[in-house]
Design a protein around this motif. Structure first.
Motif, PDB file in Angstrom:
ATOM      1  N   VAL A 167       0.851  -1.191   0.000  1.00 26.46           N
ATOM      2  CA  VAL A 167       0.000   0.000   0.000  1.00 26.46           C
ATOM      3  C   VAL A 167       0.888   1.243   0.000  1.00 26.46           C
ATOM      4  CG1 VAL A 167      -1.761   1.310   1.240  1.00 26.46           C
ATOM      5  CG2 VAL A 167      -1.829  -1.196   1.259  1.00 26.46           C
ATOM      6  N   PRO A 168       0.857   2.057  -1.053  1.00 23.75           N
ATOM      7  CA  PRO A 168       1.657   3.290  -1.051  1.00 23.75           C
ATOM      8  C   PRO A 168       1.205   4.217   0.073  1.00 23.75           C
ATOM      9  CG  PRO A 168       0.778   2.813  -3.245  1.00 23.75           C
ATOM     10  CD  PRO A 168       0.088   1.888  -2.297  1.00 23.75           C
ATOM     11  N   MET A 169       2.149   4.952   0.638  1.00 23.69           N
ATOM     12  CA  MET A 169       1.815   5.837   1.757  1.00 23.69           C
ATOM     13  C   MET A 169       0.740   6.837   1.366  1.00 23.69           C
ATOM     14  SD  MET A 169       4.357   8.047   4.193  1.00 23.69           S
ATOM     15  CE  MET A 169       3.725   9.171   5.437  1.00 23.69           C
ATOM     16  N   GLU A 170       0.768   7.321   0.135  1.00 20.85           N
ATOM     17  CA  GLU A 170      -0.215   8.315  -0.281  1.00 20.85           C
ATOM     18  C   GLU A 170      -1.615   7.724  -0.445  1.00 20.85           C
ATOM     19  OE1 GLU A 170       2.184   7.027  -3.959  1.00 20.85           O
ATOM     20  OE2 GLU A 170       2.554   7.548  -1.858  1.00 20.85           O
ATOM     21  N   ALA A 171      -1.737   6.397  -0.357  1.00 23.52           N
ATOM     22  CA  ALA A 171      -3.043   5.749  -0.431  1.00 23.52           C
ATOM     23  C   ALA A 171      -3.592   5.409   0.957  1.00 23.52           C
ATOM     24  CB  ALA A 171      -2.953   4.476  -1.277  1.00 23.52           C
ATOM     25  N   ALA A 172      -2.916   5.872   2.000  1.00 23.80           N
ATOM     26  CA  ALA A 172      -3.335   5.585   3.379  1.00 23.80           C
ATOM     27  C   ALA A 172      -3.843   6.856   4.044  1.00 23.80           C
ATOM     28  CB  ALA A 172      -2.173   5.004   4.180  1.00 23.80           C
ATOM     29  N   TRP A 173      -4.978   6.738   4.721  1.00 23.47           N
ATOM     30  CA  TRP A 173      -5.560   7.827   5.496  1.00 23.47           C
ATOM     31  C   TRP A 173      -5.638   7.397   6.949  1.00 23.47           C
ATOM     32  CZ3 TRP A 173      -7.921  12.631   3.850  1.00 23.47           C
ATOM     33  CH2 TRP A 173      -7.689  12.915   2.492  1.00 23.47           C
ATOM     34  N   ASP A 174      -5.382   8.347   7.839  1.00 19.41           N
ATOM     35  CA  ASP A 174      -5.269   8.063   9.268  1.00 19.41           C
ATOM     36  C   ASP A 174      -6.463   8.608  10.034  1.00 19.41           C
ATOM     37  OD1 ASP A 174      -3.744   7.100  11.531  1.00 19.41           O
ATOM     38  OD2 ASP A 174      -3.335   9.184  12.029  1.00 19.41           O
ATOM     39  N   VAL A 175      -7.086   7.769  10.861  1.00 16.17           N
ATOM     40  CA  VAL A 175      -8.087   8.257  11.806  1.00 16.17           C
ATOM     41  C   VAL A 175      -7.300   8.861  12.971  1.00 16.17           C
ATOM     42  CG1 VAL A 175     -10.003   7.647  13.328  1.00 16.17           C
ATOM     43  CG2 VAL A 175      -9.799   6.562  11.089  1.00 16.17           C
ATOM     44  N   SER A 176      -7.089  10.166  12.899  1.00 11.80           N
ATOM     45  CA  SER A 176      -6.138  10.835  13.784  1.00 11.80           C
ATOM     46  C   SER A 176      -6.756  11.335  15.094  1.00 11.80           C
ATOM     47  CB  SER A 176      -5.491  12.017  13.048  1.00 11.80           C
ATOM     48  OG  SER A 176      -6.476  12.866  12.488  1.00 11.80           O
ATOM     49  N   ARG A 177      -8.072  11.487  15.134  1.00 10.02           N
ATOM     50  CA  ARG A 177      -8.748  11.911  16.354  1.00 10.02           C
ATOM     51  C   ARG A 177     -10.093  11.200  16.447  1.00 10.02           C
ATOM     52  NH1 ARG A 177      -4.415  13.811  16.615  1.00 10.02           N
ATOM     53  NH2 ARG A 177      -3.747  15.929  17.149  1.00 10.02           N
ATOM     54  N   VAL A 178     -10.445  10.772  17.655  1.00 12.46           N
ATOM     55  CA  VAL A 178     -11.768  10.220  17.942  1.00 12.46           C
ATOM     56  C   VAL A 178     -12.178  10.733  19.311  1.00 12.46           C
ATOM     57  CG1 VAL A 178     -13.146   8.146  18.352  1.00 12.46           C
ATOM     58  CG2 VAL A 178     -11.371   8.110  16.594  1.00 12.46           C
ATOM     59  N   TYR A 179     -13.426  11.179  19.423  1.00  8.25           N
ATOM     60  CA  TYR A 179     -13.932  11.564  20.741  1.00  8.25           C
ATOM     61  C   TYR A 179     -15.400  11.172  20.828  1.00  8.25           C
ATOM     62  CZ  TYR A 179     -14.374  13.920  25.178  1.00  8.25           C
ATOM     63  OH  TYR A 179     -14.567  14.167  26.518  1.00  8.25           O
ATOM     64  N   SER A 180     -15.763  10.566  21.943  1.00  4.35           N
ATOM     65  CA  SER A 180     -17.132  10.121  22.154  1.00  4.35           C
ATOM     66  C   SER A 180     -17.610  10.647  23.507  1.00  4.35           C
ATOM     67  CB  SER A 180     -17.198   8.593  22.117  1.00  4.35           C
ATOM     68  OG  SER A 180     -18.508   8.134  21.905  1.00  4.35           O
ATOM     69  N   PHE A 181     -18.777  11.296  23.509  1.00  3.22           N
ATOM     70  CA  PHE A 181     -19.313  11.852  24.735  1.00  3.22           C
ATOM     71  C   PHE A 181     -19.999  10.773  25.566  1.00  3.22           C
ATOM     72  CE2 PHE A 181     -19.017  15.468  21.856  1.00  3.22           C
ATOM     73  CZ  PHE A 181     -18.401  16.413  22.666  1.00  3.22           C
TER      74      PHE A 181
END
Length: 309
Positions: A167-181
Motif C-alpha cells: 500500500v503506497p503511503m499516499e493511499a493511506a488515510w489516518d483516523v487521527s482523532r476520535v472523541y465520544s461523549f
C-alpha cells in the motif's frame, strides 16, 4: 460501611504506591480514586481516566511506581481542567441520550470539530487538513461521537504499509482523532468508523487503507476498531511522553510552539519553561488498519512487525 475521607478533598485517603500498569489496567484502588474525583467534580470518569493516565508518567519513578497521594492530586488537577474545558464547549455537546439507530451520520464542520478536539481530546488539538465526521443527535444536531480522517503522515508506518502490504503511503488515510461523549450509545464509535469507511471508499477513490494508533498506556485496547472489523497489523516502539509546565505536549506541538522538540535545546533557549519527559517504560502503540475495499486480513502475531522510532 462508608470510606473515611481526607480532610478538605472529598476523596478517599491515599497512602502507598500504585504502578502505571495498575492504573491502566483499572486496579480497584485506582478505580475508587477515579470514581471519587469524577463524582466530586461532576466530570465523565472515562475522559478523566485518559487525561490522568497521560500525565501520570511525568510523576512515575523509573520503575513505574506512583505515590497514591500524587495520584489523588493528579486526578483532582485533571478533573478541574476537564470541568473547565467542558464548560467552554457546552453549547456543542448533546445532553440527551438516543438510540444508535436515531443518530445521523454527517460531515462535521471544521470549526466545531476543532473546538471540541482542542478542548476535550486528550491531545488537546485538532489535526490540520482533516475531514471530520460525526454521529449527531436527531433533535439539535449536536455531536455524540466524532472523528477526524487525515492523510497519513507517519513515515515509518507508511514505509511498512508499502513494504509488507503493498500500500503506497499516499493511499493511506489516518483516523487521527476520535472523541465520544458520555451520552453516546454502545457501539457508537464502531458504527461511526464503518460509515467513515463507506464515505472514504466513495469520495476518495485513491484511498486503499485506513490506519490509526491505539495507545495502551491510556487504557485503550482497540475494542471499537476490532468491532468495526479493523485488524492490528503492526506496533511501534513507545517514546517518552513530553511535558511543558506539567502539561503533556506532543513533539508536533513543541515544534509549533517552540520551533523544536529537543528537550536539551528547549531548556537552554527557554529558561523560564519547565520541560520534562517520562522516565518509566511505556507500552508500545498498536497500529490498527482497515482496507477501504474488501475484507481486512488478519495478520498473525508472528508477522506483526515492531517498528522503532
Amino acid at each position: 460501611m462508608s470510606v473515611p475521607q481526607s480532610p478538605g478533598t472529598g476523596l478517599p485517603p491515599a497512602s502507598g504506591r500504585l504502578s502505571l500498569d495498575d492504573c491502566r489496567r483499572h486496579a480497584p484502588e485506582f478505580e475508587a480514586l477515579l470514581a471519587a474525583a469524577a463524582r466530586r467534580y461532576d466530570v465523565p470518569d472515562r475522559a478523566l481516566m485518559v487525561r490522568t493516565l497521560l500525565h501520570l508518567p511525568r510523576l512515575a519513578r523509573s520503575n513505574g511506581m506512583v505515590g497514591k497521594s500524587q495520584l489523588t492530586a493528579e486526578l483532582q488537577r485533571n478533573a478541574e481542567r476537564l470541568r473547565s474545558d467542558q464548560q467552554q464547549v457546552q453549547g456543542l455537546v448533546s445532553k440527551n441520550e438516543f438510540a444508535l439507530s436515531d443518530l445521523r451520520f454527517v460531515r462535521f464542520g471544521n470549526a466545531e470539530a476543532d473546538q471540541i478536539f482542542s478542548r476535550l481530546h486528550y491531545l488537546r488539538s485538532a489535526r490540520a487538513g482533516s475531514l471530520n465526521f460525526a454521529l449527531v443527535d436527531p433533535v439539535h444536531h449536536l455531536p455524540v461521537t466524532l472523528c477526524s480522517v487525515t492523510p497519513l503522515e507517519w513515515i515509518r508506518v507508511g514505509r511498512q504499509l508499502e513494504l509488507q502490504f503493498g500500500v503506497p503511503m499516499e493511499a493511506a488515510w489516518d483516523v487521527s482523532r476520535v472523541y465520544s461523549f458520555d451520552v453516546a450509545p454502545v457501539n457508537a464509535i464502531s458504527y461511526l468508523l464503518a460509515r467513515v469507511r463507506q464515505t472514504v471508499r466513495r469520495e476518495l477513490p485513491s484511498a486503499q487503507v485506513l490506519t490509526t494508533a491505539v495507545d495502551p498506556n491510556l487504557g485503550f485496547v482497540g475494542s471499537s476498531y476490532r468491532a468495526a472489523n479493523w485488524q492490528q497489523w503492526m506496533s511501534i516502539q513507545a517514546r517518552p511522553y513530553l511535558y511543558v509546565d506539567g502539561l503533556y505536549a506532543t513533539p508536533r506541538q513543541l515544534r509549533t510552539r517552540f520551533g523544536g522538540a529537543n528537550l536539551a535545546a528547549l531548556r537552554a533557549s527557554n529558561p523560564r519553561g519547565r520541560f520534562e519527559q517520562s522516565r518509566a517504560s511505556l507500552v508500545d502503540s498498536l497500529i490498527f488498519c482497515c482496507r477501504v475495499r474488501g475484507e481486512t486480513e488478519a495478520v498473525p502475531e508472528a508477522d506483526q512487525r515492531r517498528l522503532r522510532r
